[in-house]
Design an enzyme around this catalytic site. Sequence first.
Site, PDB file in Angstrom:
ATOM      1  NE  ARG A  46     -57.758  42.818 -49.090  1.00 15.37           N
ATOM      2  CZ  ARG A  46     -57.777  41.751 -48.308  1.00 15.37           C
ATOM      3  NH1 ARG A  46     -58.214  40.601 -48.749  1.00 15.37           N
ATOM      4  NH2 ARG A  46     -57.378  41.848 -47.055  1.00 15.37           N
ATOM      5  CE  LYS A 150     -59.920  60.559 -37.869  1.00 16.43           C
ATOM      6  NZ  LYS A 150     -60.978  61.386 -38.152  1.00 16.43           N
ATOM      7  CG  ASP A 179     -54.476  65.307 -35.952  1.00 21.85           C
ATOM      8  OD1 ASP A 179     -55.017  66.149 -36.696  1.00 21.85           O
ATOM      9  OD2 ASP A 179     -54.958  64.968 -34.867  1.00 21.85           O
ATOM     10  CG  HIS A 180     -56.472  66.554 -41.790  1.00 26.04           C
ATOM     11  ND1 HIS A 180     -57.337  65.719 -41.126  1.00 26.04           N
ATOM     12  CD2 HIS A 180     -57.221  67.610 -42.170  1.00 26.04           C
ATOM     13  CE1 HIS A 180     -58.547  66.251 -41.129  1.00 26.04           C
ATOM     14  NE2 HIS A 180     -58.506  67.407 -41.754  1.00 26.04           N
ATOM     15  CE  LYS A 184     -57.747  71.470 -40.887  1.00 25.84           C
ATOM     16  NZ  LYS A 184     -58.388  71.509 -42.187  1.00 25.84           N
ATOM     17  CD  GLU A 218     -66.817  68.333 -39.955  1.00 29.80           C
ATOM     18  OE1 GLU A 218     -66.442  68.106 -41.109  1.00 29.80           O
ATOM     19  OE2 GLU A 218     -66.899  67.463 -39.071  1.00 29.80           O
ATOM     20  CG  ASP A 237     -64.816  61.861 -37.273  1.00 28.27           C
ATOM     21  OD1 ASP A 237     -64.063  61.135 -37.961  1.00 28.27           O
ATOM     22  OD2 ASP A 237     -65.420  62.842 -37.725  1.00 28.27           O
ATOM     23  CG  HIS A 242     -58.882  66.362 -36.217  1.00 30.80           C
ATOM     24  ND1 HIS A 242     -57.754  65.722 -36.660  1.00 30.80           N
ATOM     25  CD2 HIS A 242     -59.895  65.884 -36.989  1.00 30.80           C
ATOM     26  CE1 HIS A 242     -58.062  64.894 -37.663  1.00 30.80           C
ATOM     27  NE2 HIS A 242     -59.360  64.980 -37.874  1.00 30.80           N
ATOM     28  CE  LYS A 342     -68.894  64.472 -39.320  1.00 25.13           C
ATOM     29  NZ  LYS A 342     -67.817  64.978 -40.167  1.00 25.13           N
TER      30      LYS A 342
HETATM   31  C1  BG6 Z   1     -61.715  64.028 -40.497  1.00 26.24           C
HETATM   32  C2  BG6 Z   1     -62.995  63.458 -39.965  1.00 26.24           C
HETATM   33  O1  BG6 Z   1     -60.603  63.540 -39.794  1.00 26.24           O
HETATM   34  O2  BG6 Z   1     -61.757  65.445 -40.375  1.00 26.24           O
HETATM   35  C3  BG6 Z   1     -64.192  64.023 -40.711  1.00 26.24           C
HETATM   36  O3  BG6 Z   1     -62.975  62.044 -40.110  1.00 26.24           O
HETATM   37  C4  BG6 Z   1     -64.164  65.534 -40.652  1.00 26.24           C
HETATM   38  O4  BG6 Z   1     -65.403  63.542 -40.170  1.00 26.24           O
HETATM   39  C5  BG6 Z   1     -62.810  66.046 -41.103  1.00 26.24           C
HETATM   40  O5  BG6 Z   1     -65.181  66.008 -41.513  1.00 26.24           O
HETATM   41  C6  BG6 Z   1     -62.716  67.534 -40.888  1.00 26.24           C
HETATM   42  O6  BG6 Z   1     -61.550  67.996 -41.506  1.00 26.24           O
HETATM   43  P1  BG6 Z   1     -61.488  69.468 -42.079  1.00 26.24           P
HETATM   44  O7  BG6 Z   1     -60.084  69.602 -42.529  1.00 26.24           O
HETATM   45  O8  BG6 Z   1     -62.492  69.534 -43.177  1.00 26.24           O
HETATM   46  O9  BG6 Z   1     -61.849  70.359 -40.933  1.00 26.24           O
END
Ligand code: BG6
Length: 494
Positions: A46, A150, A179-180, A184, A218, A237, A242, A342
Amino acid sequence: MKAENNCIVIFGASGDLTHRKLIPALYNLYKIGRLTENFSVLGVARSELNDETFREKMRNALIEHEKANGAMLDKFCSHLYYQAVNTSDARDYGKLVPRIDELHDKYQTCGNTLYYMSTPPSLYGVIPECLAAHGLNTEEYGWKRIIVEKPFGYDLKTAHALDIQIHRFFEEHQIYRIDHYLGKETVQNLLVLRFSNGLFEPLWNRNYIEYVEITGAESIGVEDRGGYYDGSGAMRDMFQNHLLQVLAMVAMEPPAIINANSMRDEVAKVLHCLHPLTQEDLKNNLVLAQYVKAEINGKTVAGYLQEKGVPEDSNTETYMALRCEIDNWRWAGVPFYVRTGKRLPVRVTEVVIHFKTTPHPVFSKSAPENKLIIRIQPDEGISMRFGLKKPGAGFESKEVSMDFRYADLASPSLLTAYERLLLDAMKGDATLFARTDAVHACWKFVQPILDYKAERGRVYEYEAGTWGPTEADKLIAKAGRVWRKPSGAMKKKV
Ligand code: BG6
């Protein structure tokens, strides 16, 4: 292999993900020659930017995140364009038609278009409909693919509804749910480790494996994402997407070949075999908790309730631990312990396969357990732990390890997750993207946990910087086990 010539249209171009991940990933792909000169990026949002101001913003981001400079940076930025659009108003999408046409002409991209929805999830159903209103979804001239970030839905019902909405305008082969974690390198290496080594195949089942531990820890808190995170929690999350994808990589059957369909058939199959959790099961097998204020290395760290954007009475979990099982021949009776949180002591994602002990103890002192540790991040690698004789008199054993570290490879220049996945989408390879049936299976498994949470009282607490609440230790201790407490780095020497 290079990406096909195409125009990449990023919705949510003024957002965080675009300048932190997407543009840097595209820049790096360009730098290493994985993009041809025939590509363009059209940022859409926007905000009233134009090509020049958008380029300036992205240039600054690349200098900051990638230390980019020189002619390469200039050349890359010349491929960037911008169009301001009110993304929730179908009529406004008319502005995109001449822009996209012009870019296809200029770069000879034959109509190939990759849409990336990097917007708030409330637009995931809207954007496909608005694109379709202007015929921007049809594949008469070049392919049209759409990447969905996501979360794919908020629960089973909304995930299902979202799928129906997107499927009205895009066919499944056009939809790439990102889904990243699947991008990896070490997650993919799990497949190579399992399916290209005869050594592991006979051992990878209930006969030899006692239990499996999956940790996604994390050390950071929710940072400035409190507003988003509070509506999500560890379960939505990290776990629903993941970690369940990682679990699927550990537990799936070998596909006959690696291609999008056979691979995703096996992923969906194993996720469908997750043992459904009853409310009674959850009382004994689930722990949810929230971090509270503590001192870490002499510094006071805020508790979750003091984080920006978090309501002061929030009951959102920042930690979860779950014991689950898979109902099939390979895994019947083998517990999978999965935890994520976390503000844990270190950032580490790893899978630990705990093998059964010998059937009869030959030596007086019990031998160390055999473990295979697959370190997904950081310090990616694989470590096999087993017992060998302690030098000297007697037959006492001690744990030794055989370690492989990615960093020791001659060319450790791995593609990051976003680089790999964007490249795959531009090549039309959906192998590492989640298919609708797998996403559905994940939500189906998670839904009873969401219901359970809605019914119960406050979640437990744990001090920031610790390995979670004592209840999580008790959960695994019921079977006489303890969680592994990994350090930030893999063991270097025996
Ligand atoms: C994201 C979450 O999808 O993945 C975050 O929303 C999280 O909260 C992150 O920190 C973790 O990704 P990575 O690649 O740092 O393990």
